[in-house]
Design an enzyme around this catalytic site. Structure first.
Site, PDB file in Angstrom:
ATOM      1  N   TYR A 210      -2.144  -1.120  10.341  1.00 55.26           N
ATOM      2  CA  TYR A 210      -2.102  -1.103   8.874  1.00 55.26           C
ATOM      3  C   TYR A 210      -0.778  -0.478   8.409  1.00 55.26           C
ATOM      4  O   TYR A 210      -0.102  -1.019   7.534  1.00 55.26           O
ATOM      5  CB  TYR A 210      -3.311  -0.348   8.303  1.00 55.26           C
ATOM      6  CG  TYR A 210      -3.517  -0.587   6.820  1.00 55.26           C
ATOM      7  CD1 TYR A 210      -4.061  -1.786   6.357  1.00 55.26           C
ATOM      8  CD2 TYR A 210      -3.162   0.370   5.875  1.00 55.26           C
ATOM      9  CE1 TYR A 210      -4.245  -2.018   5.001  1.00 55.26           C
ATOM     10  CE2 TYR A 210      -3.352   0.151   4.506  1.00 55.26           C
ATOM     11  CZ  TYR A 210      -3.897  -1.044   4.082  1.00 55.26           C
ATOM     12  OH  TYR A 210      -4.078  -1.274   2.737  1.00 55.26           O
TER      13      TYR A 210
ATOM     14  N   LYS B 266       2.018  -2.849   6.519  1.00 54.53           N
ATOM     15  CA  LYS B 266       2.266  -2.543   5.099  1.00 54.53           C
ATOM     16  C   LYS B 266       3.717  -2.108   4.873  1.00 54.53           C
ATOM     17  O   LYS B 266       4.315  -2.443   3.852  1.00 54.53           O
ATOM     18  CB  LYS B 266       1.267  -1.500   4.596  1.00 54.53           C
ATOM     19  CG  LYS B 266      -0.168  -2.040   4.508  1.00 54.53           C
ATOM     20  CD  LYS B 266      -0.271  -3.225   3.535  1.00 54.53           C
ATOM     21  CE  LYS B 266      -1.683  -3.742   3.356  1.00 54.53           C
ATOM     22  NZ  LYS B 266      -1.781  -4.816   2.370  1.00 54.53           N
TER      23      LYS B 266
ATOM     24  N   SER C 211       0.869  -1.188   0.000  1.00 55.14           N
ATOM     25  CA  SER C 211       0.000   0.000   0.000  1.00 55.14           C
ATOM     26  C   SER C 211       0.899   1.228   0.000  1.00 55.14           C
ATOM     27  O   SER C 211       2.061   1.144   0.442  1.00 55.14           O
ATOM     28  CB  SER C 211      -0.861   0.007   1.268  1.00 55.14           C
ATOM     29  OG  SER C 211      -1.496   1.254   1.443  1.00 55.14           O
TER      30      SER C 211
END
Ligand SMILES: NC(=O)c1ccc[n+]([C@@H]2O[C@H](COP(=O)([O-])OP(=O)(O)OC[C@H]3O[C@@H](n4cnc5c(N)ncnc54)[C@H](O)[C@@H]3O)[C@@H](O)[C@H]2O)c1
Length: 273
Positions: free
Chosen positions: A153, A157, A140
């Site tokens: 997150y 990532k 991401s």
């Protein structure tokens, strides 16, 4: 690499970016195994593909955070079509809002990172023996920059980007190719997870992405990914402006952090008004 004639596995293929990747791979001549925790969603994607291109796609219900299920997935792909040429480690979870508790962190680490490591461990011996293999990681832009509203997150990532880099450095000279997909907003269920969390920081997480740039469709992203695979490019940036953001971060970290804090303040204030 041209995908025509290749065997691909796409995890998280039951919809979103993975579903679009699977459809695009088959249109470009590959055969694909579509894996998802949601077995019905994977079956629906495979059925839509095989309606137009019979015999090109199979669905497998699989939890990529479970090693035995990953092993069974790769064995099924080999039994169905032959050795896996390209593996898309695409399944992902949004993770908990804010700092988060251990349970959701463990899931985020398992799905967003460890599933990549474990798949690579299973695939590499065969790939090294054959002198080729392609690992495509869906990380991401949050793995290069950060994700406002979610520590798990952001961290998982970043870790996925780090793992993809390591694979490319370690095995690139032995025929293993690696690409790392780092989009900002793509219109999928995962993008809306923060907004639907009922938490102000979660809502800011979604808005941080949707207001930072264009929200692309999964089909648009799939097209960009396939073009990047043709060129065997490591970093795939469907939002090209992410490169400039990443450069600015590297050029002056403190200035970048201050800009991000300002951005977060604005998102939280907008939410109140
Ligand atoms: N949508 C965005 O804005 C965006 C931006 C950057 C990166 N990404 C990444 O793209 C990838 C695909 O997400 P998406 O946006 O298409 O969302 P999505 O929710 O449509 O797809 C994610 C898929 O992963 C599956 N999944 C979750 N846990 C799993 C597990 N344990 N085993 C197997 N499958 C599992 C889900 O069932 C779902 O089908 C993710 O890695 C995500 O982090 C998305």
């Amino acid at each position: 690499m041209q995908v025509a004639g290749k065997i691909a596995v796409v995890t998280g293929g039951g919809g979103g970016i993975g579903g679009a990747l699977a459809a695009r791979l088959v249109r470009d001549g590959a055969r694909v195994v579509i894996a998802d925790l949601d077995a019905d969603a994977a079956a629906d994607v495979a059925a839509a593909i095989t309606w137009e291109h019979p015999g090109t796609a199979v669905a497998v219900g699989a939890d990529v955070s479970d090693i035995a299920q990953l092993e069974a997935l790769i064995a099924r792909a080999e039994a169905e079509f032959g050795p896996v040429d390209v593996y898309f480690a695409n399944a992902g979870v949004a993770g908990p809002v804010g700092l988060g508790e251990d349970g959701p962190w463990a899931t985020a680490l398992d799905v967003n990172l460890q599933a990549h490591v474990r798949a690579a461990r299973l695939l590499l011996p065969g790939w090294l023996e054959r002198g080729e293999g392609y690992f495509v990681s869906t990380a991401s832009a949050a793995g290069l920059l950060t994700q406002i509203g979610s520590a798990a997150y952001s961290v998982t990532k970043h870790a996925a980007v780090g793992f993809a880099e390591w694979l490319a450095v370690t095995y690139g000279d032995r025929g293993i190719r690696v690409s790392c997909l780092c989009p900002m907003g793509v219109e999928t269920a995962l993008l809306r997870a923060g907004e639907n969390s009922g938490d102000a920081l979660g809502a800011a997480a979604t808005r941080a992405v949707t207001s930072a740039g264009a929200v692309l469709t999964p089909d648009e992203v799939a097209e960009i990914v396939l073009a990047a695979l043709d060129e065997e490019r490591f970093l795939i940036l469907p939002h090209p402006e992410v490169l400039e953001m990443y450069r600015r971060k590297g050029a002056d970290y403190d200035r970048w952090l201050s800009g991000m804090r300002q951005y977060q303040r604005r998102l939280l204030e907008d939410a109140k008004s």
